[in-house]
Enzyme design. Structure first.
Site, short mmCIF file in Angstrom:
data_model
loop_
_atom_site.label_atom_id
_atom_site.label_comp_id
_atom_site.label_asym_id
_atom_site.label_seq_id
_atom_site.Cartn_x
_atom_site.Cartn_y
_atom_site.Cartn_z
N SER B 128 0.72 -1.40 0.14
CA SER B 128 0.05 -0.46 0.03
C SER B 128 0.69 1.74 0.04
CB SER B 128 -0.53 -0.05 1.54
OG SER B 128 -1.60 -1.14 0.95
N GLU B 243 -2.56 -14.84 1.35
CA GLU B 243 -3.00 -14.23 2.02
C GLU B 243 -4.79 -15.20 2.81
OE1 GLU B 243 -2.66 -10.25 2.86
OE2 GLU B 243 -2.95 -10.30 4.59
#
Lengths: 341, 388
Positions: B128, B243
Site C-alpha cells: 500500500s 494471504e
C-alpha cells in the site's frame, strides 16, 4: 479429511440435475399451480425407479446404500430445480418405517408411496414431545401418511386418524397445505433418535434444499446484473448491485460447506452431529431467504411479478425455513449442546 | 467425503498436542519493538529445532513435506492453546514464503526460505501507498534500473512490523509508459539498506508496530527481482491469494474458541437482577447464531483445504473466507462488549481488558489484507463474472 464432492457424487449431481431438467422442469411445476395436487405423478414414479426415496437406506433395508452426504448432493439439485412434492418427508418416512421394523411399508414408500410432512404449531408440542393442537400438513394432498419428526422421536401417522383435514391456500404456490387440530398422535410407526436421528437428517436435507435455492437465486441475480443495461452500462458495475451479489455467493458457499459438514458428521456418527446439523439448517435458511429476497431486489420490477420465477424461490425458502423448527428453535437448541468437536 | 482423520493424522495430532503443551510460551507476548521480535523469532526457532516449522512446505525448501491436513491439525491445536495469530512471522510464513516457492528462482529460494523457517528473519509487506490503497495497481514508488541494480524512491504505508523487519516483499513501478498493471515489479528489499526510513504509526488500539516507510535512492540488486521486471502484478496477486487462502486457519479456530469463551462469560456474568446474561433471549440468540456461523466458517475452511490439496494455488474463494472471518470477528467482539457492559470501559490487564483491547483491534480486520469492499469486488468479478 476431505470435504469436497467425489467423482461419484459429481455424477449423482449431474445425473439428477439433468433428470430434473428434462422430467420436471420449472415450467412443468408451474403448470400445476392451482391444481389440487402439486405432484407430477409420472415424474414421481420415475424418481422412485431411480432409487431416490431409499438412496441412503442400507441395501439390506431395500435402499441404495449411499450416505447422507450423497443424499444431500441429490437434494441440493431438487432444491435448485424447485421440483414440487413431498421429497423430504417421503425419504425420511421410509427410514421411520424401516427402522420401526415395518419392512413392507418401507418398501412401499421406497417404491413411491408419498408421505406428507406434519408441522406442529409452536404451542402444539410439549416438553416431552407429545403433540396436541394445531398441525399443518405440507404436501399431503394424496398421501395417506404424514411424517412428524421431533428432536427425540419421529412418527409416521395415518392422515385418517387426524380428524378433519382442511385444505388451506399455501403461501408457496408450488406447495400444498392443509390444517388439522388433533388431540394426540396415534403413530403407525415411531423411531427414536438413538435408533435413527430422523429429525437431524431432516435438518441436513432441508439445508441441502435451501442451499440449492440460495445458489439458484445467486445465479439469477448475477446473470441479470451482467445483462441488464441502464445508464449505458450493465447494472452489475455498480457496487450497490455488485456487493449484494457477492454476499449471495458467500452465503451460498457457507451454506453448502456446512450442509456437507452436517451430513458427514451424521454419516460418521460424530458426537457433535446434532450441533453441525442444526447449524447447517440455520445457516442455509438464512442463505436461501436472504438470497431469494436480494434477487427480487436486483431484478427490480420484473422480480415482483408472478411471471418471473423469483417469487417461487422466496416462497419455497419461506416454507423450508419453517420445517423441523424455525431458526429461533434451532438457535435455542444449539446453545444447549456441548461445543463442536 | 469424510471428516475423519486417519490414524497417522490422529497420531500426528497427539504428538503436536503433547509438544505444544510442553513447549508453547506461557509468558505474555511483549506488544512492541525488539522484545516482541525476539519473542516471536525465539518461538519460531524452537518450533524449527523440534521439526515443527513448515509442516506443509516441501522438503526441498526445508519443510517437512507433509499434507495440508497435517498443517491444519497443527494450526487447530496451536489456536486451541489460545496462542495469538502468527504474529510478526506472518508475512514470511504465509505471504513471502509461499510466493517465493511458486515464483522465485532456485537461488532466491535457497537464500530466503530456510531463514524464514529457522526463525532468523522477519519479513514485512510493502504494497500500500498513500495514493494506492484499494487501487493497489496505481502505486508510484519508482524503481529505475542502474547497472545490475534497481534504484528505488518513494513511500509505502500501513506496513506492519516494518521497524523490526529484515526483508520486505516490495512492489515498485518500473514502467510508467504502459497500463498500470503492466509496469509493476515484485522485489525482495533488504530493510537494512541505506536510504530506508521507517516511521512508526500509532494505531487506535495503542499498538505501534504499524509504520510508513520512505525510500530515498535505495539500491536493490536486480537478482532480487521475483518473476521478472514488470511482471510483479501477477506475483502480487499470487501473494494475496495465499494471504486469503491458507493463512486464515488460525484465526478461524481462534474465533471458534472466542465464541465458546463468550458463551461461558455470558453464563457467569450477571445482569442487574442477579440472573446470568445468557438468560437474555436476544443475547443468547446472537451467541447461538455465532456458534452456527463459526461452524460454517470452519466447514468452508475444510472445503478450501480439500480443494487446495488438488491444486497449486488457492482460488479467489479465499476472499470469501477473509470477508466472512472479518465480518464475524467484529460481530463477536461487539457481543463481548454487550456482555461486559460498563466493565468494557477499562483497559485493565484482566480478562475484561483483553476483550476491550481486542474489540478495538478488530476494527482493522475489515481493512487489512484488502478491505471487505475490495473482497466483495473480487468475489463478484472473479467468482460470479460480474463486469468491472
Amino acid at each position: 479429511m476431505e470435504l469436497i464432492a467425489s467423482p461419484e457424487q459429481d455424477e449423482i449431481a449431474s445425473s439428477s440435475a439433468s433428470f430434473l431438467a428434462s422430467t420436471l422442469p420449472l415450467p412443468r411445476t408451474r403448470e400445476l399451480i392451482g391444481e389440487p395436487s402439486n405432484v407430477d405423478t409420472s415424474a414421481w414414479s420415475k424418481a422412485a425407479e431411480l432409487g431416490w426415496f431409499g438412496l441412503a437406506l442400507p441395501e439390506s433395508r431395500g435402499g441404495v446404500g449411499f450416505g447422507l452426504a450423497d443424499e444431500a448432493v441429490l437434494f441440493r439439485e431438487v432444491g435448485r430445480s424447485l421440483a414440487a412434492g413431498p421429497f423430504l418427508s417421503t425419504v425420511l418416512g421410509a427410514r421411520v418405517a424401516s427402522f420401526a421394523g415395518d419392512g413392507a411399508l418401507a418398501a412401499e414408500i421406497i417404491a413411491g408411496r408419498r408421505v406428507g410432512l406434519g408441522i406442529p404449531a409452536r404451542d402444539s408440542v410439549t416438553a416431552d414431545e407429545s403433540v396436541r393442537g394445531e398441525l399443518q400438513l405440507l404436501d399431503a394432498v394424496d398421501a395417506s401418511l404424514v411424517l412428524v419428526a421431533l428432536p427425540h422421536e419421529a412418527h409416521l401417522v395415518a392422515v385418517d386418524t387426524l380428524g378433519t383435514v382442511t385444505p388451506v391456500p399455501c403461501v408457496d404456490d408450488t406447495s400444498r397445505l392443509a390444517h388439522a387440530t388433533i388431540t394426540g398422535l396415534a403413530p403407525v410407526a415411531t423411531v427414536t433418535a438413538d435408533v435413527d436421528p430422523v429429525e437431524r437428517r431432516g435438518n441436513v436435507l432441508a439445508a441441502a434444499l435451501l442451499t440449492g435455492i440460495a445458489e439458484a437465486t445467486r445465479d439469477i441475480a448475477a446473470e441479470h446484473a451482467k445483462s441488464r443495461v441502464q445508464f449505458d452500462r450493465p447494472i452489475g458495475v455498480h457496487q450497490a448491485v455488485k456487493h449484494p451479489c457477492a454476499d449471495m455467493a458467500v452465503r451460498a458457499e457457507l451454506s453448502w460447506a456446512q450442509t456437507l459438514f452436517g451430513a458427514v458428521a451424521i454419516d460418521e456418527d460424530r458426537d457433535d452431529a446434532e450441533l453441525q446439523a442444526l447449524s447447517a439448517k440455520v445457516v442455509a435458511a438464512d442463505a436461501a431467504e436472504h438470497n431469494a429476497a436480494a434477487t427480487v431486489q436486483v431484478l427490480g420490477g420484473i422480480g415482483y411479478t408472478f411471471e418471473h420465477d423469483a417469487h417461487l424461490y422466496v416462497k419455497r425458502a419461506h416454507v423450508l425455513g419453517r420445517v423441523f423448527g424455525e431458526t429461533r428453535d434451532g438457535l435455542s437448541r444449539l446453545l444447549l449442546l456441548p461445543k463442536a468437536e | 467425503m469424510d471428516l475423519a482423520f486417519s490414524k497417522e493424522e490422529n497420531d500426528f495430532r497427539d504428538e503436536v498436542r503433547t509438544w505444544l503443551a510442553e513447549n508453547a510460551p506461557t509468558e505474555r507476548r511483549p506488544r512492541f519493538g525488539t522484545a516482541m521480535r525476539e519473542f516471536d523469532l525465539a518461538w519460531q526457532r524452537k518450533q524449527y529445532e523440534a521439526g515443527w516449522a513448515g509442516i506443509a512446505w516441501p522438503v526441498e525448501y526445508g519443510g517437512r513435506g507433509l499434507s495440508l491436513t497435517q498443517q491444519l491439525i497443527w494450526y487447530e491445536e496451536y489456536a486451541k492453546l489460545g496462542m495469538r495469530e502468527i504474529d510478526a512471522r506472518f508475512v514470511g510464513l504465509a505471504h513471502a514464503g509461499p510466493t517465493l516457492m511458486t515464483r522465485a528462482t532456485p537461488e532466491q529460494q535457497a537464500a530466503h526460505l530456510p531463514p524464514i523457517l529457522r526463525g532468523d528473519v522477519v519479513w514485512c509487506q510493502g504494497f500500500s501507498e498513500p495514493a494506492a490503497g484499494s487501487d493497489l495497481a496505481s502505486l508510484r514508488t519508482r524503481a529505475v534500473v542502474d547497472g545490475d541494480e534497481l534504484v528505488i524512491s518513494g513511500q509505502k504505508i500501513w506496513t506492519s512490523f516494518a521497524a523490526i523487519a529484515d526483508w520486505q516483499e516490495l512492489l515498485v513501478r518500473t514502467n510508467t509508459e504502459v497500463p498500470k498493471h503492466k509496469g509493476i515489479t515484485w522485489v525482495i528489499c533488504d530493510m537494512h539498506s541505506p536510504g530506508i526510513d521507517v516511521r512508526p504509526i500509532k494505531t487506535m488500539d495503542g499498538a505501534e508496530d504499524f509504520a510508513e516507510v520512505f525510500y530515498d535512492e535505495v539500491r536493490v540488486p536486480l537478482s532480487n527481482v521475483v518473476g521478472g521486471i514488470n511482471n510483479g502484478w501477477g506475483v502480487a496477486m499470487a501473494t494475496l491469494m495465499f494471504e486469503r487462502g491458507t493463512a486464515f486457519t488460525v484465526q478461524q479456530v481462534q474465533l471458534s474458541s472466542m465464541v465458546e469463551r463468550l458463551i461461558d462469560l455470558a453464563r457467569t456474568t450477571t445482569n442487574g437482577r442477579g440472573r446470568p446474561m445468557l438468560d437474555d433471549e436476544g443475547l443468547a440468540r446472537s451467541l447461538a447464531r455465532a456458534r452456527a456461523d463459526v461452524a460454517a466458517l470452519r466447514a468452508l475452511t475444510y472445503v478450501g483445504i480439500s480443494r487446495n490439496a488438488h491444486r497449486d494455488m488457492p482460488g479467489p474463494e479465499g476472499s470469501m473466507l477473509k470477508l466472512q472471518w472479518a465480518e464475524l470477528h467484529v460481530q463477536v467482539q461487539r457481543l463481548a462488549i454487550e456482555i461486559l457492559g460498563p466493565r468494557s470501559l477499562a483497559l485493565t490487564p484482566d480478562a475484561a481488558g483483553v476483550w476491550s483491547e481486542e474489540y478495538l483491534a478488530s476494527h482493522a480486520d475489515k481493512i487489512a489484507g484488502g478491505t471487505s469492499e475490495i473482497q466483495r469486488n473480487i468475489i463478484a468479478e472473479r467468482v460470479l463474472g460480474l463486469p468491472r
